[in-house]
Design a protein around this motif. Sequence first.
Motif, PDB file in Angstrom:
ATOM      1  N   ALA A 111       0.828  -1.203   0.000  1.00 45.78           N
ATOM      2  CA  ALA A 111       0.000   0.000   0.000  1.00 45.78           C
ATOM      3  C   ALA A 111       0.865   1.257   0.000  1.00 45.78           C
ATOM      4  CB  ALA A 111      -0.931  -0.015   1.208  1.00 45.78           C
ATOM      5  N   GLN A 112       1.952   1.230   0.769  1.00 46.05           N
ATOM      6  CA  GLN A 112       2.844   2.391   0.825  1.00 46.05           C
ATOM      7  C   GLN A 112       3.565   2.599  -0.510  1.00 46.05           C
ATOM      8  OE1 GLN A 112       5.388   1.730   4.183  1.00 46.05           O
ATOM      9  NE2 GLN A 112       3.789   2.160   5.702  1.00 46.05           N
ATOM     10  N   ASN A 113       3.850   1.511  -1.207  1.00 45.64           N
ATOM     11  CA  ASN A 113       4.509   1.660  -2.504  1.00 45.64           C
ATOM     12  C   ASN A 113       3.619   2.402  -3.498  1.00 45.64           C
ATOM     13  OD1 ASN A 113       6.827   0.378  -1.660  1.00 45.64           O
ATOM     14  ND2 ASN A 113       6.189  -1.648  -2.399  1.00 45.64           N
ATOM     15  N   ARG A 114       2.277   2.242  -3.317  1.00 38.00           N
ATOM     16  CA  ARG A 114       1.351   2.979  -4.188  1.00 38.00           C
ATOM     17  C   ARG A 114       1.241   4.432  -3.759  1.00 38.00           C
ATOM     18  NH1 ARG A 114      -1.334  -2.008  -3.573  1.00 38.00           N
ATOM     19  NH2 ARG A 114      -2.650  -1.150  -1.917  1.00 38.00           N
ATOM     20  N   ARG A 115       1.192   4.676  -2.436  1.00 38.75           N
ATOM     21  CA  ARG A 115       1.131   6.052  -1.934  1.00 38.75           C
ATOM     22  C   ARG A 115       1.633   6.073  -0.495  1.00 38.75           C
ATOM     23  NH1 ARG A 115      -1.154  10.962  -2.984  1.00 38.75           N
ATOM     24  NH2 ARG A 115      -1.588  12.271  -1.162  1.00 38.75           N
ATOM     25  N   LEU A 116       2.680   6.828  -0.263  1.00 41.52           N
ATOM     26  CA  LEU A 116       3.223   6.956   1.092  1.00 41.52           C
ATOM     27  C   LEU A 116       2.361   7.905   1.909  1.00 41.52           C
ATOM     28  CD1 LEU A 116       7.036   7.141   0.322  1.00 41.52           C
ATOM     29  CD2 LEU A 116       5.915   5.399   1.711  1.00 41.52           C
ATOM     30  N   PRO A 117       2.312   7.729   3.242  1.00 43.97           N
ATOM     31  CA  PRO A 117       1.538   8.642   4.085  1.00 43.97           C
ATOM     32  C   PRO A 117       2.185  10.026   4.122  1.00 43.97           C
ATOM     33  CG  PRO A 117       2.809   7.145   5.444  1.00 43.97           C
ATOM     34  CD  PRO A 117       2.969   6.679   4.021  1.00 43.97           C
ATOM     35  N   THR A 118       1.502  10.979   4.749  1.00 42.48           N
ATOM     36  CA  THR A 118       2.050  12.335   4.868  1.00 42.48           C
ATOM     37  C   THR A 118       3.259  12.348   5.791  1.00 42.48           C
ATOM     38  OG1 THR A 118      -0.279  12.994   4.799  1.00 42.48           O
ATOM     39  CG2 THR A 118       1.348  14.745   5.120  1.00 42.48           C
ATOM     40  N   ALA A 119       3.186  11.554   6.838  1.00 41.32           N
ATOM     41  CA  ALA A 119       4.320  11.430   7.769  1.00 41.32           C
ATOM     42  C   ALA A 119       4.652   9.946   7.901  1.00 41.32           C
ATOM     43  CB  ALA A 119       3.980  12.021   9.128  1.00 41.32           C
ATOM     44  N   LEU A 120       5.927   9.618   7.775  1.00 42.27           N
ATOM     45  CA  LEU A 120       6.360   8.225   7.796  1.00 42.27           C
ATOM     46  C   LEU A 120       7.385   8.026   8.900  1.00 42.27           C
ATOM     47  CD1 LEU A 120       6.236   5.434   6.322  1.00 42.27           C
ATOM     48  CD2 LEU A 120       8.254   6.192   5.037  1.00 42.27           C
ATOM     49  N   VAL A 121       7.100   7.081   9.797  1.00 43.71           N
ATOM     50  CA  VAL A 121       8.034   6.697  10.850  1.00 43.71           C
ATOM     51  C   VAL A 121       8.842   5.519  10.336  1.00 43.71           C
ATOM     52  CG1 VAL A 121       8.285   5.975  13.252  1.00 43.71           C
ATOM     53  CG2 VAL A 121       6.364   7.449  12.589  1.00 43.71           C
ATOM     54  N   THR A 122      10.156   5.643  10.351  1.00 43.80           N
ATOM     55  CA  THR A 122      10.980   4.606   9.736  1.00 43.80           C
ATOM     56  C   THR A 122      12.301   4.453  10.476  1.00 43.80           C
ATOM     57  OG1 THR A 122      11.827   3.831   7.600  1.00 43.80           O
ATOM     58  CG2 THR A 122      12.087   6.174   8.078  1.00 43.80           C
ATOM     59  N   THR A 123      13.121   3.531  10.022  1.00 44.66           N
ATOM     60  CA  THR A 123      14.435   3.263  10.607  1.00 44.66           C
ATOM     61  C   THR A 123      15.510   3.630   9.580  1.00 44.66           C
ATOM     62  OG1 THR A 123      14.403   0.997   9.777  1.00 44.66           O
ATOM     63  CG2 THR A 123      13.524   1.365  11.999  1.00 44.66           C
ATOM     64  N   PRO A 124      16.771   3.742   9.986  1.00 45.29           N
ATOM     65  CA  PRO A 124      17.823   4.053   9.006  1.00 45.29           C
ATOM     66  C   PRO A 124      17.867   3.068   7.847  1.00 45.29           C
ATOM     67  CG  PRO A 124      18.670   4.359  11.229  1.00 45.29           C
ATOM     68  CD  PRO A 124      17.304   3.744  11.366  1.00 45.29           C
ATOM     69  N   GLU A 125      17.659   1.788   8.140  1.00 41.79           N
ATOM     70  CA  GLU A 125      17.732   0.776   7.094  1.00 41.79           C
ATOM     71  C   GLU A 125      16.581   0.931   6.094  1.00 41.79           C
ATOM     72  OE1 GLU A 125      20.065  -0.053  10.423  1.00 41.79           O
ATOM     73  OE2 GLU A 125      17.871   0.081  10.430  1.00 41.79           O
ATOM     74  N   SER A 126      15.383   1.176   6.611  1.00 46.49           N
ATOM     75  CA  SER A 126      14.234   1.329   5.715  1.00 46.49           C
ATOM     76  C   SER A 126      14.323   2.618   4.909  1.00 46.49           C
ATOM     77  CB  SER A 126      12.935   1.285   6.533  1.00 46.49           C
ATOM     78  OG  SER A 126      12.725  -0.015   7.063  1.00 46.49           O
ATOM     79  N   LEU A 127      14.919   3.661   5.485  1.00 49.24           N
ATOM     80  CA  LEU A 127      15.126   4.893   4.718  1.00 49.24           C
ATOM     81  C   LEU A 127      16.094   4.643   3.562  1.00 49.24           C
ATOM     82  CD1 LEU A 127      14.855   7.863   4.116  1.00 49.24           C
ATOM     83  CD2 LEU A 127      16.488   8.350   5.968  1.00 49.24           C
ATOM     84  N   SER A 128      17.149   3.879   3.814  1.00 48.40           N
ATOM     85  CA  SER A 128      18.087   3.555   2.723  1.00 48.40           C
ATOM     86  C   SER A 128      17.394   2.751   1.634  1.00 48.40           C
ATOM     87  CB  SER A 128      19.288   2.778   3.275  1.00 48.40           C
ATOM     88  OG  SER A 128      20.116   3.618   4.050  1.00 48.40           O
ATOM     89  N   LEU A 129      16.478   1.878   2.014  1.00 48.69           N
ATOM     90  CA  LEU A 129      15.715   1.130   1.015  1.00 48.69           C
ATOM     91  C   LEU A 129      14.858   2.067   0.169  1.00 48.69           C
ATOM     92  CD1 LEU A 129      14.658  -2.066   2.990  1.00 48.69           C
ATOM     93  CD2 LEU A 129      15.849  -2.029   0.799  1.00 48.69           C
ATOM     94  N   LEU A 130      14.291   3.096   0.779  1.00 47.01           N
ATOM     95  CA  LEU A 130      13.532   4.080   0.013  1.00 47.01           C
ATOM     96  C   LEU A 130      14.451   4.832  -0.945  1.00 47.01           C
ATOM     97  CD1 LEU A 130      11.160   5.549   2.756  1.00 47.01           C
ATOM     98  CD2 LEU A 130      10.522   4.066   0.843  1.00 47.01           C
TER      99      LEU A 130
END
Length: 855
Positions: free
Chosen positions: A122-141
């Motif tokens: 679902a996020q791949n189709r549309r990310l939320p306005t605010a996203l809580v994430t980790t350093p690893e997941s941010l690098s994946l983005l």
Amino acid sequence: MKHSARSTPVEDALLAWMAARGWAPFEFQREVWRAVAAGESGLLHATTGAGKTYAVWLGALMAYLAPAKKADPLTVLWITPMRALAADTLRSLEQPLPALADIAPWTVGARSGDTTAGERSAQNRRLPTALVTTPESLSLLLARADAREVLGSVRLVVVDEWHELLGNKRGVQVQLALARLRRWSPALSVWGMSATLGNLGEAMHTLLGHPRGRLVQGRIDKPLVIDSLLPPRADRFPWAGHLGLTMLPQVVDEIAASGSTLVFTNTRSQAEIWYHAILEARPEWAGLIALHHGSLDREVREWVELGLKNGELRAVVCTASLDLGVDFLPVERVLQIGSPKGVARLLQRAGRSGHAPGRASRVTLVPTHSIELVEGAAARAAVAAGHIEARHSPQQPLDVLVQHLVTVALGGGFVADDLYDEVRSTAAYAQLSPESWGWCLAFVQQGGPSLTAYPDYRRAVPDEHGVWHVPEARLARRHRANIGTIVSDASMTVQYLGGAKLGSVEESFVARLKPGDVFLFAGRQLELVRTHEMTAFVRRATGRKPAVPRWNGGRMPLSTTLADAVVQQLALADAGRFDSPELHCAKPLLDLQHDWSALPTPATLLAERIATREGAHLFLYPFAGRHVHLGLASLIAWRVAQQSPRTFSMAFNDYGLELLCADAVAWDELLPQVLQPAQDTETLLHEVLASLNASELARRRFREIARVSGLIYQSYPGEKRSAKQLQASSSLFWEVFRKYDPANRLLQQAEAEVLAQELDIGRLGASLARMATQRLVLTQPARPTPFAFPLMVERFREQLSNESVADRISRMVAQLEKAAGGGEAVPVDEVRERLGFSGAAPEKAQPRARRRGRR
């Protein structure tokens, strides 16, 4: 509440939301709101539970949320260091949004290793306005082909618990990600949050990439109680963990007297043992106490966290998995099993209780050996004096940079010169030379001179326009599956036969078990049925003494700040001042140490010479932490051997070190010489490397570097690699590079990390300089002193079988107590129980290699 006549509908709604909860903004929160509205960046340093999250989040809502009928694109990135913190932060960010639903429909979501496949889709189709994430997941983005399109709308990045990331490679990963986001959004606002930092200016500079920024300190008066759970008597001859579960009845009483308690341990193994012991002591608490650590399955962790928030659990035994930021208002108090090893860690854990402005926080230290009583008094004094450890960013870790190059090549590609400038805007790589940059480019393009023939190491190449891309989809999938800097032994899933998953343990532990063996995990006694494809299938077991998984990373060194505070307390005891409850309890031990030898003080360096049938012992007490003591013991032995070749056995703990030689050593003549500081840093480096098997240490470190840099992979899509495969692969690369590419900079990095982290060369040099200013007190007691005894036990544990250790300790305690005049020897059965051997068949320990004082 009065506010500006020009207040916006968003501000009005948020102030009304706060007022409905009986809250009024603190001035530091208002300061952050104004700074965010002005587009500033900075660091918020405030007491745990003071309201840091809403200082930044409400500021973001006021600054960026405008009346609209549909949600804005991704606007706020909230980076957290832990999955448990990500889930809790998400809940906090959601709280005020219903009050704003009629103004603008902002959405929030989380993306971490716990995010389900459906949520990711679902996020791949549309990310939320605010996203809580980790350093690893941010690098994946950042590795998405449309990374700039998706992340270019971000206006604010918040890095929560910045102190937890600042001093390691995950923090470097964050620095590189922020540099990429700033290139796409030059006006990007970045805010860090922390409650336990000693070097605020440097921490802010590292986060922002420059020294300009707004430092906001939220000083909220919040009562803090630090005390200790005192044993009935402090043994005069302790060893590490000797109190152990003998403190269980008192711990149970403290839990029973409180509404809700967090019981922190330093390791997952300790957490398993204490949870099981508490439940055995109070079986009626089944369902009211729980276990929480990072190796448990996500559903188990989330159940525990929700139970804490709802006030349904009496106690949770946990590790650092609940250290950070998680808001558990019902928690009344915290118990810390054993030394916290650092002042900042103690404050962080204390803040888990009374987690709200104005509510008292209380942490009670539970000593696992008598000398830790002194640490309790020392920690309280350090907190009162405001002494907190500083944290510093690693400098130029090329493995992280190499991984980032491939990530950015996937995320739309890069032009080398532009990316070089971008990377140098970070604190970690500000001094990166053109030569090192060129080496990194060549490494991702062809793997260096020794790997040119292998297409797997052509991970990024420039096209005819000079834009670097990843040439193959297969390499792209493999890189995305292995992004990150967290390196551990390969783990195996633990799953009931035909049932639910419980979590994961390290493969090296399961490899030692055979079907039918019983082990303790997730608070349960489990019998191993079989293993298949990195899964250990188990069933419930009863009646047999279980083994306990041993995860890596369990031995944290005592921080310099806390070690210095301990020596200050010993100086008080030396002066006859036993004012604190902890020192008063430890008085029999400290008096005996004083009478048989001496007590260390800031002005003196204590050394003890003891002759036994084993040979000549030297005990030295620099109080510099176990990493420094390893390097110092090796260095002293090496310097002595330059004059006359000798063989030494050695042991070390956080307080001191032991050197044992079969032949007599004239320490009164040699010690002042071998403790001299090196002429310069280069000389010290040469001596330390010469004194250790530095090549083997660097080889082990290289495995982690090889994983981060992409030489080897923890997993391929659809496949999990075993620890043996990883070790074999990294060793092969190590040998190839040493033979055919000796100038390989990853080899150099491995050596540098061993010196900086495993041996703490900076602290070792500082310790030598400090010791040169101290008066050497060399005593010659007739028998091992209370401070020497635990060092001898450390050596016994690695040289003798389980049975022999228990017998030896019991016999020595009896002899020493008799010499001290009174006291009771610990029965051998009790020694075996405290050492964890009770009920288990004796297992021969691997003999410790005797270290030679020369190469």
